[in-house]
Design a protein around this motif. Sequence first.
Motif, PDB file in Angstrom:
ATOM      1  N   ILE A   1       0.838  -1.194   0.000  1.00  0.00           N
ATOM      2  CA  ILE A   1       0.000   0.000   0.000  1.00  0.00           C
ATOM      3  C   ILE A   1       0.873   1.244   0.000  1.00  0.00           C
ATOM      4  CG2 ILE A   1      -1.946  -1.088   1.159  1.00  0.00           C
ATOM      5  CD1 ILE A   1      -1.017   0.198   3.758  1.00  0.00           C
TER       6      ILE A   1
ATOM      7  N   GLY B   1       0.429   5.867   0.000  1.00  0.00           N
ATOM      8  CA  GLY B   1      -0.531   6.952   0.072  1.00  0.00           C
ATOM      9  C   GLY B   1       0.098   8.176   0.686  1.00  0.00           C
TER      10      GLY B   1
ATOM     11  N   GLU C   1      -5.763  -8.460   3.354  1.00  0.00           N
ATOM     12  CA  GLU C   1      -6.521  -7.313   3.835  1.00  0.00           C
ATOM     13  C   GLU C   1      -5.864  -6.843   5.125  1.00  0.00           C
ATOM     14  OE1 GLU C   1     -10.669  -8.085   3.856  1.00  0.00           O
ATOM     15  OE2 GLU C   1     -11.148  -6.130   4.723  1.00  0.00           O
ATOM     16  N   TYR C   2      -5.666  -5.566   5.252  1.00  0.00           N
ATOM     17  CA  TYR C   2      -4.906  -5.057   6.403  1.00  0.00           C
ATOM     18  C   TYR C   2      -5.645  -3.922   7.099  1.00  0.00           C
ATOM     19  CZ  TYR C   2      -1.146  -7.717   4.274  1.00  0.00           C
ATOM     20  OH  TYR C   2      -0.389  -8.726   3.741  1.00  0.00           O
TER      21      TYR C   2
ATOM     22  N   LYS D   1      -7.927   2.478   8.950  1.00  0.00           N
ATOM     23  CA  LYS D   1      -8.627   2.116   7.717  1.00  0.00           C
ATOM     24  C   LYS D   1      -8.378   0.657   7.384  1.00  0.00           C
ATOM     25  CE  LYS D   1      -8.839   5.900   4.410  1.00  0.00           C
ATOM     26  NZ  LYS D   1      -8.270   6.376   3.155  1.00  0.00           N
ATOM     27  N   ASN D   2      -9.255   0.063   6.600  1.00  0.00           N
ATOM     28  CA  ASN D   2      -8.961  -1.234   5.997  1.00  0.00           C
ATOM     29  C   ASN D   2      -8.374  -0.995   4.618  1.00  0.00           C
ATOM     30  OD1 ASN D   2      -9.866  -2.801   8.063  1.00  0.00           O
ATOM     31  ND2 ASN D   2     -11.943  -3.005   7.236  1.00  0.00           N
ATOM     32  N   CYS D   3      -7.260  -1.664   4.336  1.00  0.00           N
ATOM     33  CA  CYS D   3      -6.655  -1.519   3.018  1.00  0.00           C
ATOM     34  C   CYS D   3      -6.437  -2.899   2.423  1.00  0.00           C
ATOM     35  CB  CYS D   3      -5.335  -0.764   3.106  1.00  0.00           C
ATOM     36  SG  CYS D   3      -5.470   0.842   3.904  1.00  0.00           S
TER      37      CYS D   3
ATOM     38  N   THR E   1      -1.724  -0.478  -3.617  1.00  0.00           N
ATOM     39  CA  THR E   1      -3.064   0.052  -3.361  1.00  0.00           C
ATOM     40  C   THR E   1      -2.941   1.424  -2.714  1.00  0.00           C
ATOM     41  OG1 THR E   1      -3.752  -2.203  -2.927  1.00  0.00           O
ATOM     42  CG2 THR E   1      -5.245  -0.442  -2.198  1.00  0.00           C
ATOM     43  N   LYS E   2      -3.714   2.350  -3.212  1.00  0.00           N
ATOM     44  CA  LYS E   2      -3.683   3.699  -2.647  1.00  0.00           C
ATOM     45  C   LYS E   2      -4.457   3.696  -1.331  1.00  0.00           C
ATOM     46  CE  LYS E   2      -2.791   8.019  -4.582  1.00  0.00           C
ATOM     47  NZ  LYS E   2      -1.976   8.587  -3.517  1.00  0.00           N
ATOM     48  N   CYS E   3      -3.868   4.237  -0.305  1.00  0.00           N
ATOM     49  CA  CYS E   3      -4.506   4.233   1.002  1.00  0.00           C
ATOM     50  C   CYS E   3      -4.124   5.550   1.702  1.00  0.00           C
ATOM     51  CB  CYS E   3      -3.998   3.019   1.781  1.00  0.00           C
ATOM     52  SG  CYS E   3      -5.214   2.231   2.795  1.00  0.00           S
ATOM     53  N   ASP E   4      -4.909   6.595   1.446  1.00  0.00           N
ATOM     54  CA  ASP E   4      -4.589   7.916   1.980  1.00  0.00           C
ATOM     55  C   ASP E   4      -5.265   8.133   3.330  1.00  0.00           C
ATOM     56  OD1 ASP E   4      -3.131   8.575  -0.283  1.00  0.00           O
ATOM     57  OD2 ASP E   4      -4.888   9.352  -1.331  1.00  0.00           O
TER      58      ASP E   4
END
Length: 758
Positions: free
Chosen positions: A646, A648, A688-689, A703-705, A714-717
Amino acid sequence: MARPGAAAVALAVALLEVALAGVGAQGADLQDPDYYVQEIWSQEPYYARPEPEPQPFSPPLPAGAGEEVRGPRTPEPRPPKKATKPRKAPKREKLASEAPPPGKNSNRKGVRTKSSEKPASGDHSVPVARGDVSEDCPPLGLETLKITDFQLHASTVKRYGLGAHRGRLNIQAGVNENDFYDGAWCAGRNDLHQWIEVDARRLTRFTGVITQGRNSLWLSDWVTSYKVMVSNDSHTWVTVRNGSGDMQIFEGNSEKEIPVLNELPAPMVARYLRVNPQSWFGNGSICLRMEVLGCPLPDPNNYYHRRNEMTTTDDLDFQHHNYKEMRQLMKVVHEMCPNITRIYNIGKSHQGLKLYAVEISDHPGEHEVGEPEFHYIAGAHGNEVLGRELLLLLTQFLCQEYLAGNARIVRLVEETRIHIVPSLNPDGYEKAYEGGSELGGWSLGRWTHDGIDFNNNFPDLNTLLWEAEDRQNVPRKVPNHYIAIPEWFLSENATVAVETRAVIAWMEKIPFVLGGNLQGGELVVAYPYDMVRTLWKTQERTPTPDDHVFRWLAYSYASTHRLMTDARRRVCHTEDFQKEDGTVNGASWHTVAGSLNDFSYLHTNCFELSIYVGCDKFPHESELPEEWENNRESLIVFMEQVHRGIKGVVSDVHGRGIPDAVISVEGVDHDLRTASDGDYWRLLNPGEYVVTARAEGFTSSTKNCMVGYDMGATKCDFTLSKTNLARIREIMQKLGKQPVSLPARPLRLRGRKRRQRG
Ligand SMILES: *[C@@H]1O[C@H](CO)[C@@H](O)[C@H](O)[C@H]1NC(C)=O
Ligand SMILES: *[C@@H]1O[C@H](CO)[C@@H](O)[C@H](O)[C@H]1NC(C)=O
Ligand SMILES: *[C@@H]1O[C@H](CO)[C@@H](O)[C@H](O)[C@H]1NC(C)=O
Ligand SMILES: *[C@@H]1O[C@H](CO)[C@@H](O)[C@H](O)[C@H]1NC(C)=O
Ligand SMILES: *[C@@H]1O[C@H](CO)[C@@H](O)[C@H](O)[C@H]1NC(C)=O
């Protein structure tokens, strides 16, 4: 993959231009303003070699040129090989240890290593020459394992672990010297009838033999003189004779480790070659390790011939590059790809050689928000030179393929900032280079000029973390990441190499996500930790909290290498890494305190692995095309892994990035931090994290990423809002410097809010 005919021509032209410029006006091209800006090509050469400038377009040598009579100082042609493309022609003689050409003497003091280096293997000079050089044939490959165990035979053997298959130059003994893997071939009896034999499996023009004693901590076994015989059928043997027609007795070794080259008085054409010891040291046994030099004769009908001939379709500069030549090559690549390359240095070696880096990115020179940074480094041990050449080939390749529009490479260059440092210990390299590919032994040039082993010169942060964990201070008092470097290590008196300090400063400055350091002498990828946790152990599997990710990263390289995961492959020395598919946890192999990998993981965000690219630390130049083919895909695949997991930006409500915010992943006891723009990258395997971002003065956010199987992180801002306390402080600052009594402020605030609403 697109093969860029045009790009190849461009490289050739660029090389020619450089060569021409070098002949006429050496200084002119060095004054290009671009280069000054980047502070690269210093005007004064570090030393002047008398050899001619590169002449890429000199015609290929005619076959058999080696048979001409030559003066001792005539530069020798390369071994006959496919003359398909223009090559650098006359270059320095490497194998032959003739007297150094004029002007070279000033560098030769470096050949004798310092007394602080390990005496068992390091302290020696390059053997002096005997006789004229007649031809420069490459090694058959006893050291590289190109010659298989089935091609080696002996009259008798002491025991299996000392069989003929162990009689290879530079082979290392196992820890217990009585196991299957010992450090030489040793004859079962000590008399004049013993021999070790190589079957080249085709007619070969044999030109020389290199011998070495037994690799052993306890025993002193070496052969002091021997005869050489050749045969076409292994029944009728012809003994090599000297000028006066007598059977020649070659002078052998005088200690265990220094390789000694003997050239045959005249090349001998045959299929088999035998070494027949005539005398040996003291009360020891007949033991030796060896390499044989020979040029295979053309034999298109021979099955082994076709099988062993490796070609590459890439048009790259396949040769060893000393410091000056490396600098030149970087310059050529930069001139060819100015839009995507930048050359800079991260500091200087003890002897003042610059530690050059080539940056490859669509916006060289700047960190782009959200774009991960990657590095390859090599040559930390100066004598492990294959990594250096692989990285130089990689820079050429990336440039060529980018220009040719290879979509995979274009994407990689556009989405990644790649830094490549091919030579971290140039002082050591220059020593190894003087020794050459066969005569340097196992460790000439390994250490920095002041005798430091780069591999364990970083601060031991493992112990700091583990002691804090044992006292249950993690993470309350001591964080589980970004462990601080202890004071003493930073003091000027600490035994820390300038090269090590340069790397630490570089790694602290650039937010690297993933890195690989190329080493040699084995064929395996090692991942951290490198240090055991149990004090008294020398080997113990010691996983990091990110073990799954590291194993994947290691596997991504090993599984795409042409040999690493090949189960039929013979072990290099004593370790069989097949049970873990060509990968190994560093500490379960042998413990190292203060390694780069452990330091990198515990002090920075960077995941760093050691990639051991081959059994032979200094392969002969003729091996480079094959080694490039072995490693090319792996080198690219490993870089692509920087886009897993991930990524972001952590920002405040106004969209400003928050630097130094902590990113935690539930279940992984190792956090990371955001870079100066608030951007972060967290390497993770698919899954899944639950991810949390925290920053001083902000309310944390979770958040779940999801990480999928496809490439691309995966973008996770995260957007964090100020905590109430932080907001109050901010307003206090805005209202002026006057101390305001705290109890009054919430009231006033409330009052103002009410008024606004009302
Ligand atoms: C082996 O055969 C080749 C080709 O027939 C010949 O030139 C060479 O002299 C032979 N070598 C020996 C040692 O008999
Ligand atoms: C040839 O070898 C013999 C025996 O090893 C030696 O006595 C003789 O001096 C050598 N001759 C030459 C020219 O090297
Ligand atoms: C060889 O062994 C004998 C008797 O054990 C001893 O006297 C002699 O010094 C030894 N020689 C060497 C060179 O080790
Ligand atoms: C570099 O970029 C410029 C401007 O985009 C372009 O005109 C030029 O062709 C590029 N040069 C190379 C070698 O790609
Ligand atoms: C470093 O060495 C100098 C001179 O040897 C000494 O005066 C100084 O106290 C040392 N500093 C530290 C931090 O050990």
